[in-house]
Design a protein around this motif. Structure first.
Motif, PDB file in Angstrom:
ATOM      1  N   SER A   6       0.824  -1.331  -0.044  1.00 25.22           N
ATOM      2  CA  SER A   6      -0.001   0.110  -0.018  1.00 25.22           C
ATOM      3  C   SER A   6       0.992   1.174   0.106  1.00 25.22           C
ATOM      4  CB  SER A   6      -1.090  -0.070   1.243  1.00 25.22           C
ATOM      5  OG  SER A   6      -1.739  -1.075   1.044  1.00 25.22           O
ATOM      6  N   ASP A  65      -4.081   0.791 -13.225  1.00 24.39           N
ATOM      7  CA  ASP A  65      -5.416   1.068 -12.318  1.00 24.39           C
ATOM      8  C   ASP A  65      -5.683  -0.130 -11.836  1.00 24.39           C
ATOM      9  OD1 ASP A  65      -5.967   3.738 -13.423  1.00 24.39           O
ATOM     10  OD2 ASP A  65      -7.107   2.780 -15.261  1.00 24.39           O
ATOM     11  N   TYR A  68      -3.747  -0.142  -8.568  1.00 22.00           N
ATOM     12  CA  TYR A  68      -4.221   0.626  -7.548  1.00 22.00           C
ATOM     13  C   TYR A  68      -5.517   0.077  -6.929  1.00 22.00           C
ATOM     14  CZ  TYR A  68      -1.630   4.634  -9.124  1.00 22.00           C
ATOM     15  OH  TYR A  68      -0.904   5.771  -9.682  1.00 22.00           O
ATOM     16  N   LYS A  69      -6.152  -0.662  -7.528  1.00 24.00           N
ATOM     17  CA  LYS A  69      -7.468  -1.369  -6.970  1.00 24.00           C
ATOM     18  C   LYS A  69      -7.098  -2.507  -6.191  1.00 24.00           C
ATOM     19  CE  LYS A  69     -11.611  -3.923  -8.645  1.00 24.00           C
ATOM     20  NZ  LYS A  69     -12.314  -4.441  -9.714  1.00 24.00           N
ATOM     21  N   ILE A  70      -6.063  -3.263  -6.342  1.00 23.11           N
ATOM     22  CA  ILE A  70      -5.530  -4.183  -5.569  1.00 23.11           C
ATOM     23  C   ILE A  70      -5.062  -3.634  -4.106  1.00 23.11           C
ATOM     24  CG2 ILE A  70      -4.132  -6.096  -5.158  1.00 23.11           C
ATOM     25  CD1 ILE A  70      -4.271  -6.806  -8.200  1.00 23.11           C
ATOM     26  N   TYR A  71      -4.155  -2.781  -4.415  1.00 28.25           N
ATOM     27  CA  TYR A  71      -3.229  -2.236  -3.169  1.00 28.25           C
ATOM     28  C   TYR A  71      -4.028  -0.956  -2.375  1.00 28.25           C
ATOM     29  CZ  TYR A  71      -0.094  -5.807  -4.569  1.00 28.25           C
ATOM     30  OH  TYR A  71       0.294  -7.060  -5.077  1.00 28.25           O
ATOM     31  N   SER A  73      -7.297  -0.478  -2.433  1.00 26.01           N
ATOM     32  CA  SER A  73      -8.783  -0.543  -2.221  1.00 26.01           C
ATOM     33  C   SER A  73      -9.359  -0.256  -0.881  1.00 26.01           C
ATOM     34  CB  SER A  73      -9.025  -2.241  -2.771  1.00 26.01           C
ATOM     35  OG  SER A  73      -8.379  -2.904  -1.373  1.00 26.01           O
ATOM     36  N   GLU A  74      -8.674  -0.580   0.208  1.00 25.23           N
ATOM     37  CA  GLU A  74      -9.118   0.054   1.458  1.00 25.23           C
ATOM     38  C   GLU A  74      -9.053   1.590   1.628  1.00 25.23           C
ATOM     39  OE1 GLU A  74      -4.679  -0.448   1.726  1.00 25.23           O
ATOM     40  OE2 GLU A  74      -6.259  -1.560   0.911  1.00 25.23           O
TER      41      GLU A  74
END
Length: 76
Positions: A6, A65, A68-71, A73-74
């Protein structure tokens, strides 16, 4: 100390506009040189070792993209 994925994703995101500009034409990534300076490199070939530290290499904007969605997401 190793950064979390992250943390790395947030670092990459600080170079988002420049990275996306290069991704329009070629595989590109964020690197760190021996002086600790971060920079974008374009036309990054596959399967090669690099003298600079690789922070992240992406094939295109969709690849970025997805990263970013994976890392991130929170974080929304």
């Amino acid at each position: 100390m190793t950064d979390s994925m992250s943390d790395v994703a947030r670092l990459i995101k600080t170079f988002d506009a420049e990275l996306r500009r290069e991704l329009n034409t070629s595989r590109s990534g964020l690197f760190r040189n021996s002086k600790g300076e971060l920079f974008i490199r374009s036309n990054v070939p596959l399967g090669q070792s690099y003298s600079d530290e690789v922070i992240g290499i992406f094939a295109d904007a969709s690849d970025l993209d997805f990263y970013y969605k994976i890392y991130l997401s929170e974080e929304g």
